[in-house]
Design a protein around this motif. Structure first.
Motif, PDB file in Angstrom:
ATOM      1  N   ASP A  28       0.842  -1.194   0.000  1.00  0.00           N
ATOM      2  CA  ASP A  28       0.000   0.000   0.000  1.00  0.00           C
ATOM      3  C   ASP A  28       0.875   1.240   0.000  1.00  0.00           C
ATOM      4  N   SER A  29       0.490   2.239  -0.812  1.00  0.00           N
ATOM      5  CA  SER A  29       1.330   3.413  -0.972  1.00  0.00           C
ATOM      6  C   SER A  29       0.489   4.657  -1.180  1.00  0.00           C
ATOM      7  N   TYR A  30       0.980   5.760  -0.634  1.00  0.00           N
ATOM      8  CA  TYR A  30       0.453   7.077  -0.981  1.00  0.00           C
ATOM      9  C   TYR A  30       1.227   7.558  -2.203  1.00  0.00           C
ATOM     10  N   HIS A  44       9.191   6.748   5.083  1.00  0.00           N
ATOM     11  CA  HIS A  44       8.582   7.512   6.167  1.00  0.00           C
ATOM     12  C   HIS A  44       9.371   7.411   7.474  1.00  0.00           C
ATOM     13  N   GLY A  48       4.912   6.555  10.192  1.00  0.00           N
ATOM     14  CA  GLY A  48       4.374   5.754   9.101  1.00  0.00           C
ATOM     15  C   GLY A  48       3.804   6.531   7.930  1.00  0.00           C
ATOM     16  N   TRP A  49       3.242   5.774   6.998  1.00  0.00           N
ATOM     17  CA  TRP A  49       2.818   6.324   5.709  1.00  0.00           C
ATOM     18  C   TRP A  49       1.498   7.076   5.787  1.00  0.00           C
ATOM     19  N   THR A  50       0.723   6.886   6.844  1.00  0.00           N
ATOM     20  CA  THR A  50      -0.574   7.556   6.946  1.00  0.00           C
ATOM     21  C   THR A  50      -0.480   8.913   7.634  1.00  0.00           C
ATOM     22  N   ASP A  73       3.914   1.892   2.586  1.00  0.00           N
ATOM     23  CA  ASP A  73       3.744   1.463   3.962  1.00  0.00           C
ATOM     24  C   ASP A  73       4.804   0.419   4.289  1.00  0.00           C
ATOM     25  N   VAL A  79       0.400   0.752  12.542  1.00  0.00           N
ATOM     26  CA  VAL A  79       0.250   2.203  12.609  1.00  0.00           C
ATOM     27  C   VAL A  79       0.357   2.643  14.062  1.00  0.00           C
TER      28      VAL A  79
END
Length: 246
Positions: A28-30, A44, A48-50, A73, A79
């Motif tokens: 999963d990626s932004y 990150h 984390g990525w969120t 992620d 998270v």
């Protein structure tokens, strides 16, 4: 070098990320930006990525460095609650367990594979890491990779870095260094400044007086000095990638 509790303090910025969520391979990626030729892999920090701050930085890099930016992620679903971290109360957080689950040896392979996946599609690849991501940026640019996984790297207040990482970097490297950093220590800074200029690669070192570890991704933007440092560090990274990826 171990991470310290100062890696888990900071402030959440205002603003709404404008990218999308997708996949890099199976991760999963932004994703921000849509340049078909130039990409930046962002690793990150511990939040984390969120965490919105990281996504906002990715948006800036995508727009100002004219690149697609992937923020995967690399904690694979774990998270950390930002409310706990940003409060500074770590009594409910298993710091040692976190490092055991998400340490260098555990995640290095996935980070390398992410860069290899991007290399299949993009002509130029940069990598940038903040705090936890700093060691990964160094490793992505190591001389052991032939051909290179990335074309240039940048990092802000890197954590978990060793002298061996510094000795073996082989691509253009930029380091964004706060004055006060108990993780990227004065000893590591001195080794960096003594070693990298002898390696025959381009080197860009920025010293930011008066600010602390975490300032470029989790700094308090209501404080004039930290706001200026955040802005200047972002601008420096943009200029670095514009120079080496275009």
């Amino acid at each position: 070098m171990a991470m310290k509790s100062c890696c888990f303090t900071g402030f959440e910025w205002s603003g709404t990320p404008s990218g999308k969520v997708g996949k890099l391979g199976q991760i999963d990626s932004y994703i921000a930006g849509d340049n078909p030729d130039v990409v930046i892999l962002m690793i990150h920090d511990a939040l984390g990525w969120t965490f919105p701050n990281g996504r906002l930085v990715a948006d800036h890099l995508a727009k100002e460095a004219n690149a697609t930016v992937y923020l995967p992620d690399f904690f694979f679903g774990e998270v950390i609650d930002p409310a706990i971290i940003l409060s500074g109360d770590l009594s409910k957080f298993d710091f040692a367990g976190f490092l055991q689950r998400q340490g260098r040896e555990v995640r290095e392979g996935a980070i390398f594979e992410a860069a290899k996946e991007l290399r299949k599609t993009y002509k130029k690849i940069g990598a940038i890491g903040y705090c936890y991501g700093g060691w990964a940026a160094f490793r992505l640019g190591a001389k052991e990779h032939n051909p290179p996984l990335v074309d240039a790297i940048s990092m802000g207040h890197p954590s978990l870095v060793t002298t061996k990482d510094i000795d073996e970097v082989a691509v253009p490297v930029q380091i964004l260094a706060p004055e006060h950093d108990f993780v990227y220590t004065p000893e590591l800074k001195a080794h960096t400044l003594a070693t990298i200029p002898k390696l025959g690669i381009e080197f860009d070192y920025h010293h930011y007086p008066g600010v602390e570890h975490g300032a470029f991704i989790r700094g308090d933007d209501t404080k004039p000095g930290e706001r200026k440092a955040m802005a200047n560090a972002k601008t420096a990274a943009v200029a670095w990638f514009n120079q080496h990826l275009h």
